[in-house]
Design a protein around this motif. Structure first.
Motif, mmCIF file in Angstrom:
data_model
loop_
_atom_site.group_PDB
_atom_site.id
_atom_site.type_symbol
_atom_site.label_atom_id
_atom_site.label_comp_id
_atom_site.label_asym_id
_atom_site.label_seq_id
_atom_site.Cartn_x
_atom_site.Cartn_y
_atom_site.Cartn_z
ATOM 1 N N LEU A 233 0.835 -1.199 0.000
ATOM 2 C CA LEU A 233 0.000 0.000 0.000
ATOM 3 C C LEU A 233 0.864 1.241 0.000
ATOM 4 N N ALA A 234 0.399 2.279 -0.713
ATOM 5 C CA ALA A 234 1.055 3.586 -0.720
ATOM 6 C C ALA A 234 -0.032 4.658 -0.708
ATOM 7 N N SER A 235 0.112 5.662 0.134
ATOM 8 C CA SER A 235 -0.836 6.770 0.189
ATOM 9 C C SER A 235 -0.675 7.641 -1.049
ATOM 10 N N LEU A 236 -1.780 8.111 -1.584
ATOM 11 C CA LEU A 236 -1.755 9.031 -2.731
ATOM 12 C C LEU A 236 -2.350 10.371 -2.299
ATOM 13 N N GLY A 237 -1.697 11.014 -1.386
ATOM 14 C CA GLY A 237 -2.168 12.340 -1.005
ATOM 15 C C GLY A 237 -2.384 12.503 0.475
ATOM 16 N N ALA A 238 -3.489 12.071 0.992
ATOM 17 C CA ALA A 238 -3.898 12.361 2.367
ATOM 18 C C ALA A 238 -2.951 11.713 3.386
ATOM 19 N N ALA A 239 -1.857 12.407 3.659
ATOM 20 C CA ALA A 239 -0.826 11.879 4.555
ATOM 21 C C ALA A 239 -1.387 11.592 5.945
ATOM 22 N N GLU A 240 -1.077 10.428 6.441
ATOM 23 C CA GLU A 240 -1.410 9.988 7.789
ATOM 24 C C GLU A 240 -2.908 9.975 8.087
ATOM 25 N N CYS A 241 -3.733 9.810 7.051
ATOM 26 C CA CYS A 241 -5.181 9.699 7.248
ATOM 27 C C CYS A 241 -5.644 8.244 7.316
ATOM 28 N N LEU A 242 -4.836 7.321 6.809
ATOM 29 C CA LEU A 242 -5.289 5.941 6.672
ATOM 30 C C LEU A 242 -4.711 5.040 7.758
ATOM 31 N N LYS A 243 -5.594 4.455 8.566
ATOM 32 C CA LYS A 243 -5.187 3.481 9.571
ATOM 33 C C LYS A 243 -5.450 2.092 8.995
ATOM 34 N N VAL A 244 -4.409 1.277 8.952
ATOM 35 C CA VAL A 244 -4.494 -0.064 8.385
ATOM 36 C C VAL A 244 -4.453 -1.069 9.528
ATOM 37 N N THR A 245 -5.448 -1.947 9.569
ATOM 38 C CA THR A 245 -5.486 -3.032 10.546
ATOM 39 C C THR A 245 -5.212 -4.330 9.809
ATOM 40 N N SER B 126 -2.664 -6.112 14.501
ATOM 41 C CA SER B 126 -1.777 -4.940 14.420
ATOM 42 C C SER B 126 -2.451 -3.794 13.689
ATOM 43 N N GLU B 127 -2.140 -2.570 14.130
ATOM 44 C CA GLU B 127 -2.637 -1.362 13.478
ATOM 45 C C GLU B 127 -1.461 -0.430 13.216
ATOM 46 N N ALA B 128 -1.517 0.267 12.082
ATOM 47 C CA ALA B 128 -0.486 1.254 11.750
ATOM 48 C C ALA B 128 -1.106 2.308 10.840
ATOM 49 N N VAL B 129 -0.576 3.519 10.904
ATOM 50 C CA VAL B 129 -1.019 4.606 10.037
ATOM 51 C C VAL B 129 -0.123 4.616 8.810
ATOM 52 N N LEU B 130 -0.752 4.666 7.627
ATOM 53 C CA LEU B 130 -0.027 4.708 6.359
ATOM 54 C C LEU B 130 0.498 6.128 6.155
ATOM 55 N N LYS B 131 1.809 6.279 6.138
ATOM 56 C CA LYS B 131 2.429 7.603 6.052
ATOM 57 C C LYS B 131 2.814 7.935 4.618
ATOM 58 N N GLU B 132 2.872 9.227 4.340
ATOM 59 C CA GLU B 132 3.283 9.715 3.021
ATOM 60 C C GLU B 132 4.709 9.264 2.735
ATOM 61 N N ASP B 133 4.993 8.899 1.500
ATOM 62 C CA ASP B 133 6.327 8.493 1.055
ATOM 63 C C ASP B 133 6.819 7.201 1.701
ATOM 64 N N GLU B 134 5.928 6.387 2.230
ATOM 65 C CA GLU B 134 6.286 5.082 2.763
ATOM 66 C C GLU B 134 5.378 4.025 2.157
#
Length: 120
Positions: free
Chosen positions: A61-73, A77-85
């Motif tokens: 997965l890669a974010s296309l814009g909305a940095a740190e808006c997406l929480k992936v479960t 485990s849970e993590a926030v999808l960060k911009e450029d990662e």
């Protein structure tokens, strides 16, 4: 609810259709790509939680814009999808993606064959 597309709306997110097709073709040649798609989740929405069919594929997965808006479960485990990662996980575990923000959040999803599995 999340939306999924394979082209429609992609240009609004900064990638032209030809760029997406070129990316798909280039990656597919080298990395056993099964599918590339983009998904948009409405403000405060989420995808329907699911278990993948098997561990044959890994998701990237890669974010296309909305940095740190997406929480992936994934599993427990849970993590926030960060911009450029990029986030890589086994889709056979329970997976759900939630938009934490008040704007649409779009992400790129690439399904690749698991490199440690041998196909018969």
């Amino acid at each position: 609810e999340g939306e999924q597309g394979e082209g429609e709306g992609a240009e609004e997110e900064g990638m032209s259709m030809s760029a997406i097709c070129n990316l798909h073709n280039e990656i597919s040649k080298k990395h056993h790509v099964h599918r590339i798609s983009y998904n948009k989740i409405s403000p405060r929405g989420r995808t329907k939680g699911h278990f993948g069919e098997s561990n044959t594929f890994l998701n990237v997965l890669a974010s296309l814009g909305a940095a740190e808006c997406l929480k992936v479960t994934v599993g427990k485990s849970e993590a926030v999808l960060k911009e450029d990662e990029l986030m890589l996980f086994d889709d056979s575990f329970f997976t759900m993606i939630e938009n934490l923000c008040d704007i649409d959040a779009t992400f790129l999803r690439i399904d690749v064959r698991h490199p440690q599995l041998i196909l018969a």
